[in-house]
Design an enzyme around this catalytic site. Structure first.
Site, short mmCIF file in Angstrom:
data_model
loop_
_atom_site.label_atom_id
_atom_site.label_comp_id
_atom_site.label_asym_id
_atom_site.label_seq_id
_atom_site.Cartn_x
_atom_site.Cartn_y
_atom_site.Cartn_z
N MET A 14 0.84 -1.20 0.00
CA MET A 14 0.00 0.00 0.00
C MET A 14 0.87 1.25 0.00
SD MET A 14 -3.09 -0.48 -0.52
CE MET A 14 -4.17 -1.91 -0.72
N HIS A 15 1.51 1.48 -1.16
CA HIS A 15 2.41 2.60 -1.33
C HIS A 15 1.71 3.95 -1.07
CE1 HIS A 15 4.84 -0.38 -3.58
NE2 HIS A 15 3.71 -0.65 -4.22
N ASP A 16 0.58 4.14 -1.73
CA ASP A 16 -0.04 5.46 -1.76
C ASP A 16 -0.73 5.85 -0.44
OD1 ASP A 16 0.90 5.54 -4.32
OD2 ASP A 16 -1.03 5.14 -5.27
#
Length: 343
Positions: free
Chosen positions: A266-268
């Site tokens: 979950m980069h963002d």
């Protein structure tokens, strides 16, 4: 106090959760959402944002279409990672909200001019729109309070080529323009960069979705299992939980098929959390540039940590965090927010 934000996205499964997190955060005031091509084409990105806003009953937030192609490079999209519409297995109701008549670059420029020193720019997609805005308003870096970027890979393997991260690889020329333009700022106003070095430690597991659903009061218990047939759809009574679960399941299946486990990076959402709470990560100062001419390495982000180039630092790279604490924060925010939509 609230924090004014411009959110520039290529929505995207993890962009979707980042948007839900910001909508759930009382300290976030989203001035506008600007859309760029990346995970899917820009017009699909805009539809996704409008649909999420409508599903969540959000205020009338301006959603503006930006560049539909990179500055120079041909467009790449990645439906194999995010699904044909960019939101995995989720099928959101078609939005009735209208797209802004303004272009994304106009939105960037007019908001930062109207609120000098007050706006944080959060870019979770390619940097195309911001690069184009800089051509018109070169003072934009000094008008922003800060820029937060999800992108790059430094001491970490790439996820697009052996050395490149997706957002930078889609438009490396734009990224190079942005990093150059943001040189010369005080340390506290340098762009905060969330690269793969840290964001690939942000591993969402099925348990996190179960906890969000439980907090939301959704029934039945939300169970995403690697043993389920591919594309199994959620039966959650809560529409936000149902669509989020369907989106994230696709992402988990993709990561599993890539040999990374049944999880979703979950980069963002992590970048969104740092936009509001930069204290959640320790940072390292560096001078960042982007390789544009390498036959094998075009789009690679390079960090000079020790001043070997003789150029001043232009970025603060997020380097350490507590992933468990981040997910506790995310789950509480999104689960509590979604509770309002449980029948």
């Amino acid at each position: 106090m609230t924090q004014k934000l411009i959110l520039d996205v290529d929505t995207g499964i993890d962009d979707s959760l980042a948007l839900l997190y910001l909508l759930a955060s009382p300290e976030a005031e989203i001035l506008a959402i600007t859309c760029t091509a990346g995970n899917v084409p820009a017009r699909q990105v805009a539809i996704n944002n409008l649909a999420w806003l409508e599903l969540c009953g959000a205020p009338q937030i301006e959603v503006a279409l930006g560049s539909e192609v990179p500055v120079i490079a041909p467009l790449m999209t990645t439906e194999e990672t995010h699904g044909d519409q960019g939101i995995g297995w989720a099928t959101l109701p078609a939005p009735t909200r209208a797209l802004s008549e303004r272009h994304a670059t106009q939105v960037w420029i007019e908001h930062v001019r109207a609120h000098p020193g007050e706006v944080i720019g959060l870019v979770t997609g390619p940097l195309t729109n911001l690069a184009l805005a800089l051509r018109i308003e070169p003072e934009l870096p000094r008008l922003l309070q800060r820029l937060v970027v999800m992108g790059g890979a430094f001491n970490h393997e790439g996820n697009t080529t052996p050395t490149t991260e997706w957002n930078i690889a889609v438009d490396p020329d734009a990224a190079a323009i942005v990093f150059q333009a943001f040189s010369g700022l005080p340390a506290e106003r340098r762009p905060l960069v969330c690269a793969l070095d840290l964001t690939e430690q942000i591993e969402m597991k099925p348990e996190h979705i179960r906890r969000i659903a439980e907090l939301a009061g959704s029934t039945p218990a939300e169970v995403i299992s690697p043993d389920d047939p591919e594309g199994t759809r959620s039966q959650a009574s809560n529409p936000v939980v149902r669509h989020l679960s369907d989106a994230v399941r696709f992402y988990m299946e993709f990561h599993r098929d890539q040999g990374q486990g049944f999880l979703a990076h979950m980069h963002d959402p992590f970048a969104a959390a740092l936009a509001l709470h930069p204290e959640m990560a320790a940072t390292r100062a560096a001078t960042v540039d982007v390789e544009l001419s390498g036959t094998l390495t075009r789009g690679t982000t390079v960090a000079d940590w020790r001043g070997m180039w003789g150029r001043e630092h232009n970025a603060a790279i997020a380097w350490e965090t507590d992933p468990a604490a981040f997910f506790d924060h995310l789950v509480e925010r999104v689960g509590s927010f979604a509770r309002a939509f449980t029948p």
